[in-house]
Design an enzyme around this catalytic site. Structure first.
Site, PDB file in Angstrom:
ATOM      1  N   SER A  99      31.541  42.427  45.418  1.00 31.39           N
ATOM      2  CA  SER A  99      31.164  42.228  46.811  1.00 31.39           C
ATOM      3  C   SER A  99      31.935  43.186  47.716  1.00 31.39           C
ATOM      4  CB  SER A  99      31.390  40.767  47.199  1.00 31.39           C
ATOM      5  OG  SER A  99      30.895  40.492  48.481  1.00 31.39           O
ATOM      6  N   ASP A 241      27.182  44.327  47.730  1.00 31.09           N
ATOM      7  CA  ASP A 241      26.089  43.849  46.873  1.00 31.09           C
ATOM      8  C   ASP A 241      24.897  43.316  47.656  1.00 31.09           C
ATOM      9  OD1 ASP A 241      27.662  41.550  47.598  1.00 31.09           O
ATOM     10  OD2 ASP A 241      26.676  40.414  46.005  1.00 31.09           O
TER      11      ASP A 241
END
Length: 472
Positions: A99, A241
């Site tokens: 992330s 992401d």
């Protein structure tokens, strides 16, 4: 290696080794032993643009192939696109991503065939991983994988291409901060589909960690110059992401993620909103929906949505303070059924807020101000030792007197909540919330105050107090 608020996280060097094979195999075994999947079924794998992600993905593919799964390789795609594609196939999935965290770390997000894993799934996976480690599990070399990236991206594009009316964004000039987001090309395509004039900004071929909740001053300076010099109505982006949105107004100021969730709730006519305790305290007053508060992390939001649906609630959504939006039920938008997608999505909140600019003719700053929410902001201390976080939280949660002493120079304490970290309401109604990251060496601080200056002052004071206490 540990589970955090959403997924497994660890050092990239660890995950590039046998650890990723072990955890992927543990997940596969968990699926089969729990009756959620059978040998020979599809399992879907995606990844972000981190340097370590291809190696980790390859390890996972080999491990799951060794267990007899058929590997469906979607390559670099946004997490919500991967989740939607796996949901459509009725298959489990793994997303290789860290992330927003630094490039020296990475992670794996796991999806059962019925959606994102919950907290109850984590311990069995950890137990199986330990058993596999002790048995010396090694994945077999080589595996056959079918390339489905185009199909995955196409399905997600189709979903988003029906959210707004045709040419709904015509006349708008929108910058897309591309950096190393795996969603960068798809979001440009979707915005262009709706007639927007898209300006690409800041593309990077090396990984750039972008935390949409704690943007650096350098990023803010770029946003301000881009919006001014390029005459942009907005800038949009996502984290690495693609499951957390970033929307910047025409002045170069980022909008809070929970405000994006609130706009999406109104756009969808949601009746029940599930959101963590870190989301703005003004959300309850801003709409006619029912609000359910949870701990931080998509698994808790999903659990809250499931409970609401079991209680016969309808039109259920969830969102986090980072703006990631989850739909617990189906919605109808522009005569198109938008199927439930109970995982964080960045595209729907971005489109929801941009549509308000196009339909009302008002700038983003005016739309944001119209909600009259308390001013909220957040910051973090990076590379903050996990042991220091534990000691600080243990001290603060031990006695109210400790909190009063800790914040003596900041303000008097009115009330406390330890639902997730420690949320403190001061007597003058300011709020300060301390919370260690669940999967990285970071200490986060969330604040609310009557205006931006007061909130920034409170945030600075809170972070300074943490450092002072730890140094004493």
């Amino acid at each position: 290696m540990k589970f955090g608020t959403s997924g497994l996280r660890g050092l990239s060097t660890e995950l590039k080794g046998n650890a990723s094979s072990v955890f992927a195999a543990a997940f596969g075994l968990y699926l089969t032993r729990a009756g959620l999947a059978e040998e020979g079924q599809d399992i879907v794998i995606g990844q972000d643009f981190r340097d370590s992600s291809p190696d980790i993905a390859a390890n996972c593919k080999r491990a799951l192939s060794t267990l007899g799964f058929k590997i469906v390789d979607c390559g670099p795609v946004p997490t919500p696109a991967l989740a939607l594609y796996a949901q459509t196939l009725g298959a489990a999935a793994l997303m290789i991503t860290g992330s927003h965290i630094p490039a020296d770390r990475n992670g794996i997000k796991f999806y059962r065939p019925d959606g994102e894993i919950g907290k109850a799934d984590e311990q069995p996976i950890l137990t199986l991983a330990e058993e596999l480690r002790q048995s010396g599990f090694q994945a077999k070399d080589g595996c056959i994988a079918s390339d489905r990236r185009a199909a995955c991206e196409g399905l997600f594009f189709e979903r988003n291409a029906n959210i707004l009316a045709p040419n709904a964004l015509a006349g708008m000039r929108i910058g897309v901060f591309e950096h190393s987001s795996v969603a960068r090309d798809l979001i440009k395509g979707v915005l262009s589909h709706f007639g927007a004039n898209v300006v690409a900004l800041g593309r990077s071929e090396s990984f750039v960690p972008v935390d949409t909740e704690a943007l650096s001053p350098e990023f803010i300076q770029c946003f301000e110059s881009w919006t001014r010099d390029l005459k942009l109505d907005a800038i949009v982006s996502t984290d690495g992401d693609g499951d957390r949105p970033l929307v910047v107004d025409e002045r170069g100021k980022p909008l809070r993620g929970d405000l994006l969730g609130l706009v999406a709730a109104k756009f969808l006519n949601a009746e029940t909103v599930v959101t963590p305790v870190t989301s703005n305290s003004g959300i309850e007053r801003a709409g006619s929906y029912t609000v359910i508060r949870t701990r931080v992390g998509s698994p808790y939001v999903i659990e809250g949505m499931s409970s609401a649906l079991q209680s016969a609630a309808q039109a259920v959504i969830g969102f986090e303070a980072n703006g990631g939006l989850l739909t617990g039920s189906d919605f109808v938008v522009h005569n198109h059924r938008l199927k439930a997608l109970p995982t964080r999505d960045s595209f729907l909140p971005i489109l929801s807020v941009l549509s308000q600019v196009a339909s009302t003719g008002r700038p983003l700053s005016a739309i944001s101000d119209s909600f009259r929410l308390p001013y909220a902001t957040a910051g973090r201390l990076e590379n903050f030792p996990i042991e220091s976080s534990r000691k600080l939280m243990s001290y603060l949660q031990a006695r109210v007197e400790n909190v009063s002493c800790f914040l003596a120079s900041v303000g008097a304490v009115e009330s406390l909540s330890s639902a997730d970290g420690l949320r403190i309401v001061l007597r003058d109604e300011r709020i300060i919330h301390f919370r260690p990251s669940g999967n990285a060496p970071e200490m986060r601080c969330y604040v609310e105050a009557e205006n931006e200056a007061a909130a920034e002052q409170l945030l600075s004071a809170g972070l300074t107090q943490i450092l002072t206490w730890c140094a004493s």
